[in-house]
Enzyme design. Structure first.
Site, mmCIF file in Angstrom:
data_model
loop_
_atom_site.group_PDB
_atom_site.id
_atom_site.type_symbol
_atom_site.label_atom_id
_atom_site.label_comp_id
_atom_site.label_asym_id
_atom_site.label_seq_id
_atom_site.Cartn_x
_atom_site.Cartn_y
_atom_site.Cartn_z
ATOM 1 N N SER A 96 0.793 -1.220 0.000
ATOM 2 C CA SER A 96 0.000 0.000 0.000
ATOM 3 C C SER A 96 0.833 1.281 0.000
ATOM 4 C CB SER A 96 -0.988 -0.021 1.164
ATOM 5 O OG SER A 96 -2.048 0.857 0.906
ATOM 6 N N ASP A 134 8.324 5.346 -11.484
ATOM 7 C CA ASP A 134 7.762 6.025 -12.654
ATOM 8 C C ASP A 134 8.627 7.191 -13.109
ATOM 9 O OD1 ASP A 134 5.666 4.302 -12.797
ATOM 10 O OD2 ASP A 134 4.092 5.783 -12.444
ATOM 11 N N LYS A 177 -1.459 -4.158 -2.705
ATOM 12 C CA LYS A 177 -2.648 -3.530 -2.124
ATOM 13 C C LYS A 177 -2.778 -2.109 -2.677
ATOM 14 C CE LYS A 177 -4.944 -2.122 2.103
ATOM 15 N NZ LYS A 177 -5.045 -0.715 1.669
#
Length: 491
Positions: A315, A326, A340
């Protein structure tokens, strides 16, 4: 799989793991019902069943118990991370996000029906009592653990300060059970640790994202640079970090990324769940005086970085790893994360009860959904030179019943097939010989590989082959399926 570790949690934090938006809404139900007509026929059936239990059940049942259990069942049927929080659970959640709780001080999971100790918290009552990673707790006082859920066992180990509980423990290489009595105390979890591991290279670990995490991290980074002004590389360790509060993840990401870039975005039914979160003070330090990241050295934005993750990284830690991946700000190393990709919001129902409700999915800056998939490292590296140990046996989000699907990648939930019995026996044999791993120590194999990568030296990659669908703009993991480990030479 019999030996998979289930529902990893921290005693006192329960299932607080995740990306949590802390909000309250006392009149939420009234607001929602005003725009959505109530299903009268179904509610009438609920009332009929309530009346039937009251009149016909073998013994009297309190109204409060029936209604509370009805609410709990309704919420928990949605997904693995939504839950009704009674007075005790709500108190525990609030304490957990603040980094403190009353208990024994052990990170635990479930294995073969017993509570398995993942690791004791340093200087906790359990640590001082000699509890070790790998211990199986078979009895709590005189009550067998078999048949309990992890949450039930955690609640029993919790309690008031200075009260005692007796644990019966089965330990490898011990012929007889170990019986020890431990006194509960308030545990303060240190969410951020840091040290210079070699001249010019630092290790920064975030164990859980809590309200103080961003402030604590900023202090640790300042101390590192005071000790080593000419830092050459940094390892950010998110292994076994189960998540926590969303502002903590945004702040940790913002420390290493340019100001104002998108860290994560969310999407759900409510208008306010369709949002983007940026590397700005108001998104990670809304209640703080000043900006905790303002005085960080400028070099922290450019220092070469490796982020360590594993199947216990979930998470909020996946938000950080995904953002840094990214933007190509860091090399992600380790094994595929938990997966998650949902946000839980706390909706307060009364002064001391609430509902923890999944309200949105979250996405990386490039729009990737992590739900039931996780972050795939750029460099796949096992926990040890012999393999990934217990990490390979852990359940992941895709294994949980009623988990949300990945709305961007319908193939995300596929997992490689293995000979389960053979794999369990192989790993059990290795783990029996191996002493518990201390992250950040000289025996930390993955940390050693991260330092090698930062120095441009060969890295020993995983021997397990992982099939991953290519995604535009994302570095593909380097793996090796042969028996002999392969090294990656950084160019």
């Amino acid at each position: 799989m019999g030996t998979k570790l289930k529902n990893i949690g921290l005693i006192g934090l329960g299932m607080v793991a995740g990306a949590i938006g802390m909000g309250t809404q006392l009149d939420a139900m009234a607001q929602k019902s005003a725009g959505n007509p109530l299903p009268i026929e179904e509610l009438r059936q609920l009332a009929d069943v309530f009346g039937l239990i009251k009149s016909d059940y073998v013994e009297p049942v309190e109204d409060k118990k029936l209604l509370t259990e009805a609410i709990s069942g309704m919420v928990s049927s949605l997904d693995p991370h939504s839950a009704y929080l009674d007075k005790k659970a709500f108190k525990e959640l609030r304490e957990g996000t603040q980094g403190k709780f009353v208990g024994l001080g052990i990170e635990v999971g479930m294995e073969d029906g017993y509570v398995k100790v993942i690791s004791p918290i340093e200087d906790s009552p359990a640590y001082r009592a000699g509890i070790k990673a790998g211990d199986l707790i078979t009895r709590l006082d005189s009550t067998p653990v078999k048949g309990m859920t992890l949450d039930e066992a955690v609640k029993k180990m919790r309690g008031e300060p200075n009260t005692k509980i007796t644990l019966t423990i089965a330990r490898k290489d011990e012929d007889k059970p170990i019986v020890t009595t431990i006194t509960r105390q308030e545990i303060r979890v240190q969410s951020v640790k840091a040290k210079i591991v070699e001249p010019g290279y630092a290790w920064l670990r975030v164990a859980q994202f809590q309200e103080p995490t961003v402030d604590d991290m900023a202090k640790k980074i300042a101390a590192l640079y005071a000790q080593e002004p000419n830092m050459k590389g940094l390892v950010l360790d998110l292994r076994n970090d189960p998540g926590g509060v969303l502002p903590g993840a945004i702040g940790v990401s913002a420390a290493f990324l340019p100001k104002d870039v998108v860290i994560t975005s969310t999407n759900g039914q409510l208008p306010d769940s369709k949002a983007s979160f940026y590397a700005r003070r108001e998104f990670y330090a809304a209640r703080a005086v000043g900006d905790p990241l303002a005085k960080l050295p400028d070099a922290i934005k450019k220092i070469p970085m490796v982020v360590l993750v594993n199947s216990g990284s979930a998470s909020a830690s996946e938000i950080v790893a995904g953002a840094l991946q990214d933007y190509k700000r860091a090399t992600i190393m380790g094994t595929q994360t938990f997966g998650k990709g949902s946000v839980q919001t706390i909706r307060q129902l009364s002064a001391d009860t609430a509902v923890k409700l999944t309200t949105a999915r979250y996405y990386t800056p490039s729009g990737r959904s992590i739900q039931a998939k996780g972050i795939v490292p750029d460099l796949m590296v096992d926990e040890t030179a012999d393999g990934d140990g217990l990490n390979s046996l852990r359940l992941r989000e895709a294994d949980l019943q009623k988990h949300l699907t990945n709305d961007k990648d319908k193939e995300a939930e596929a997992r490689p097939a293995v000979d389960e019995l053979e794999e369990e026996q192989r790993i059990a044999a290795l783990e029996k010989k191996r002493k518990p791993l201390e992250f950040g120590s000289k025996d930390d194999f993955q940390l050693a590989q991260a330092l090698n990568h930062l120095k441009g030296l060969p890295v020993i990659l995983s021997k397990a082959k992982v099939e991953v669908k290519k995604e535009p703009g994302i570095n593909q993991p380097k793996t090796e399926s042969k028996t002999e480990p392969k090294t990656d030479d950084k160019k």
